[in-house]
Design a protein around this motif. Structure first.
Motif, short mmCIF file in Angstrom:
data_model
loop_
_atom_site.label_atom_id
_atom_site.label_comp_id
_atom_site.label_asym_id
_atom_site.label_seq_id
_atom_site.Cartn_x
_atom_site.Cartn_y
_atom_site.Cartn_z
N THR A 69 0.86 -1.17 0.00
CA THR A 69 0.00 0.00 0.00
C THR A 69 0.90 1.23 0.00
O THR A 69 2.10 1.14 0.31
CB THR A 69 -0.90 0.04 1.25
OG1 THR A 69 -0.08 0.27 2.41
CG2 THR A 69 -1.67 -1.26 1.40
N LYS A 70 0.34 2.37 -0.31
CA LYS A 70 1.15 3.60 -0.35
C LYS A 70 1.71 3.94 1.02
O LYS A 70 2.79 4.56 1.13
CB LYS A 70 0.32 4.77 -0.90
CG LYS A 70 -0.95 5.09 -0.14
CD LYS A 70 -1.70 6.22 -0.83
CE LYS A 70 -2.98 6.60 -0.10
NZ LYS A 70 -3.99 5.50 -0.18
N ASN A 71 1.04 3.52 2.08
CA ASN A 71 1.52 3.83 3.43
C ASN A 71 2.73 3.00 3.82
O ASN A 71 3.43 3.32 4.80
CB ASN A 71 0.40 3.60 4.44
CG ASN A 71 -0.74 4.59 4.28
OD1 ASN A 71 -0.53 5.79 4.37
ND2 ASN A 71 -1.94 4.09 4.01
N GLU A 72 3.03 1.95 3.06
CA GLU A 72 4.15 1.08 3.39
C GLU A 72 5.46 1.51 2.75
O GLU A 72 6.51 0.96 3.06
CB GLU A 72 3.83 -0.36 2.99
CG GLU A 72 2.72 -1.00 3.81
CD GLU A 72 2.38 -2.39 3.32
OE1 GLU A 72 2.40 -3.34 4.15
OE2 GLU A 72 2.07 -2.55 2.12
N LEU A 102 1.58 11.56 2.77
CA LEU A 102 1.96 10.35 3.51
C LEU A 102 2.94 10.64 4.65
O LEU A 102 3.27 9.74 5.42
CB LEU A 102 2.60 9.34 2.55
CG LEU A 102 1.72 8.80 1.41
CD1 LEU A 102 2.54 7.91 0.48
CD2 LEU A 102 0.53 8.02 1.98
N LYS A 104 6.10 11.28 4.27
CA LYS A 104 7.30 10.54 3.93
C LYS A 104 8.31 11.50 3.29
O LYS A 104 7.94 12.54 2.75
CB LYS A 104 6.99 9.42 2.93
CG LYS A 104 5.89 8.46 3.37
CD LYS A 104 6.37 7.52 4.46
CE LYS A 104 5.29 6.49 4.77
NZ LYS A 104 5.72 5.52 5.81
#
Length: 341
Positions: A69-72, A102, A104
């Motif tokens: 997922t994008k959060n990972e 995110l 990030k």
């Protein structure tokens, strides 16, 4: 470390997930070749619009193929220079916006540094320093890669890049866009000695080269034949052109090897896919006892995997950007495209 990377510098919308700079977890490329072939080359405004419509889709597909997922992801990267400015802005703004959402890190990447990093994905054992011949649509240079983020330009073209010359010659020979693979295919059955084409020499700059005269010579040959009503051996002219490009690039690389004493050589960029160039570099490496690293054909053209690979080393060097990060149409390979505020 897993980096989600975006590439949109020209006519490919691409996304990838790269682990630790060396492993491809996924790589997706959405090409615009059929669209731009109608016009004989890339139309910047159309390219930008196509990027806008494709960037979310290719990113989602890259994450899906990586089973993430994008959060990972640990960071988001995007090409920020050089290239078509409208096209760059699509990927750069999408990448930094996603990173901000995110929470990030965002890593801006130089496109040509990415082309060199493509070789890391194919050869995990390769480490700097090494000598690189960069041959692409917009750039032709001989570069010493001292480490992952330190580059020294030893020589380069004074006018057209090799890939640009391929596209223009392809248009004259009527084989269409993109010129590189079309000319290479046409040249396979041609006699490379039939047409005598010029080889440039730059006074007082033995590592520099020029493709303008070569391109003009091919155009004049084709036009003269047409005006006289003579048949043009298109296969032989394509083969002679490929040979002339190789005879312009490879001797300069050989001289750079002798001057630097390097033992490892790399070829990067779209023209690295040319069969004549690959064969000549293989012969050069065998003759001089060099280790040659050629990217697979799938990594020669524009892709996001190479951007994710270089982003890993930019991140380790502290070259991260903010939401103020901009895109730049031009930037030398030695320039840090990261804007720090």
């Amino acid at each position: 470390m897993r980096i989600l990377s975006i590439e949109s510098s020209c006519d490919e919308t691409a996304a990838a997930v790269i682990e630790d700079g060396r492993t491809i977890l996924s790589s997706v490329v959405d090409t615009q070749i059929e669209t731009h072939a109608l016009y004989g080359g890339v139309v910047p405004e159309i390219a930008s619009r196509r990027h806008t419509g494709a960037v979310v889709r290719v990113t989602e597909e890259a994450l899906q193929r990586a089973s993430m997922t994008k959060n990972e992801v640990d960071a988001v990267a995007a090409t920020c220079a050089p290239g078509l400015i409208g096209a760059l802005l699509v990927g750069a703004n999408f990448g930094k916006s996603l990173a901000f959402a995110l929470q990030k890190p965002f890593v801006p990447v130089h496109h040509i540094r990415g082309h060199i990093a493509a070789v890391y994905l194919a050869y995990p054992e390769l480490k700097p320093p090494f000598l690189t011949l960069i041959a692409s649509g917009g750039h032709s240079q001989i570069v010493m890669v001292w480490d992952y983020t330190t580059f020294e330009i030893l020589g380069g073209t004074r006018d057209d890049a090799a890939g640009e010359a391929f596209d223009k010659v392809a248009r004259v020979l009527g084989v269409g866009y993109p010129g590189g693979p079309k000319i290479d295919e046409l040249a396979q059955t041609g006699d490379p000695t039939k047409y005598k084409l010029p080889h440039s020499q730059i006074k007082d700059a033995p590592l520099d080269f020029s493709f303008s005269g070569l391109k003009t010579a091919v155009i004049n040959l084709a036009h003269n034949a047409e005006q006289k009503g003579e048949a043009l051996d298109r296969e032989a002219l394509a083969a002679s052109f490929c040979r002339a490009v190789v005879d312009t690039l490879v001797p300069r690389l050989e001289l750079a090897v002798k001057q630097s004493g390097g033992k490892n050589i790399v070829c990067a960029g779209g023209v690295a896919a040319n069969s004549f160039l690959r064969a000549a570099l293989t012969d050069l490496a065998a003759r001089m006892g060099l280790a040659l690293y050629l990217p697979p054909l799938s990594l020669c053209g524009d892709n996001a995997a190479m951007i994710g690979s270089q982003a890993y080393y930019e991140f380790l060097a502290g070259n991260t950007g903010t939401t103020l990060q901009n895109a730049f149409a031009t930037a030398e390979i030695g320039e840090n495209v990261c804007i720090k505020r």
